[in-house]
Design a protein around this motif. Structure first.
Motif: not given
Length: 322
Positions: A4-12, A83-98
């Protein structure tokens, strides 16, 4: 994280399915497929991150958020997890800040003149500066950059009220609002005013009480900078009026309104041309602001440049693609 960092991603983004979880990177505003992992591996990963950031591992019914410091060969990074609750699981979002790669204001804007105008707004001793636009338009980055530039230049005492603290910056007193614990923006603002600040940053004006208190702080001799969700600069006036602020409040308090939008444009780095996203901004200041508060439509305000005008100008000058 390395990729993610080598590609310059802001979020995963982790998007759970029935048996696998799809991982995406957000790069220059676009969402790209990266990989898939098994649901069992994701559950371990999610538990680790929830534990490391102080979230409740057993709680899966409500959204949670937290922050984590990530040490990499390129430097230190603040990770903002949610995190965000789903019907059977949870999603995860990661914001990357230098924590070390802070851009100059000139680098953030297509037109340097707009960056310089924002800096002049920060020279005011009192009043409110509003940055508007949709999520992901760079409002927070601009706000942090303005605060950092002002505190370095003038030695201002700056206090921020955020939910959550997005990025740790030296020489700023950063206060994390915690509404669940009863520590909201109102309480934070009252406490901040007793701390003798030159500048108060309110992460976001979300409701009527926060709006009124922020404007009251601006009227009582403090410089306030904040963000608010609005479609464009003139639309911000209507949004504030809906929150119960009078025309007199707006006329007496607002220094300027900058509504941001990101476009792809050509930038040069080490002699090479690269396409990056930079901001254009609809800006209301002084006489233009008075006209907008008075109800003049944007196309009749002298000297006002709309997003459409700015996009055409950027293309005509060769900064951006069609």
């Amino acid at each position: 994280m390395n990729d993610a960092l080598s590609e310059g991603a802001s979020d995963i983004h982790f998007s759970p399915g029935e048996k696998t979880v799809t991982i995406y990177f957000r790069i220059n505003g676009y969402r790209w497929y990266y990989d898939k992992i098994l649901i069992q591996a994701y559950q371990l990963l999610l538990s680790y991150y929830k534990f490391s950031t102080g979230m409740d591992i057993a709680e899966k019914r409500i959204p949670q958020n937290g922050t984590l410091l990530f040490n990499h060969s390129k430097g230190m990074y603040d990770l903002r997890l949610s995190t965000l609750p789903l019907k059977e699981n949870e999603s995860l979002a990661i914001r990357i800040l230098s924590k070390q790669d802070f851009p100059d204001l000139d680098e953030l804007f297509v037109f340097p003149k707009q960056a310089k105008e924002l800096i002049t707004w920060m020279e005011n001793k009192a009043g409110i500066i509003l940055l508007t636009g949709p999520t992901g338009s760079g409002k927070s980055t601009t706000m942090y950059t303005l605060l950092r530039a002002s505190t370095q230049k003038h030695g201002y005492q700056a206090i921020t009220l955020e939910d959550p603290v997005e990025q740790t910056i030296d020489n700023l007193l950063q206060v994390q609002v915690n509404e669940k614990a009863g520590f909201n923006y109102d309480i934070g603002l009252k406490a901040a005013l007793r701390h003798d600040p030159d500048i108060i940053m309110v992460g976001e004006i979300r409701d009527q009480s926060t709006a009124k208190f922020a404007f009251r702080a601006a009227l009582t001799g403090h410089l306030v900078i904040s963000t608010i969700h609005a479609k464009n600069a003139v639309g911000t006036i209507a949004r504030l009026t809906e929150m119960g602020l009078s025309k007199i409040d707006l006329q007496q308090s607002i220094i300027g309104i900058a509504s941001q939008e990101l476009i792809e444009c050509e930038r040069f780095s080490n002699g090479k041309s690269i396409m990056k996203r930079a901001a254009i901004a609809e800006m209301l200041h002084e006489h233009q602001l008075e006209a907008a508060i008075g109800g003049t439509p944007s196309h009749n305000i002298p000297g006002f440049e709309s997003f459409s005008d700015l996009r055409r100008k950027a293309y005509a000058l060769g900064y951006s693609t069609p």
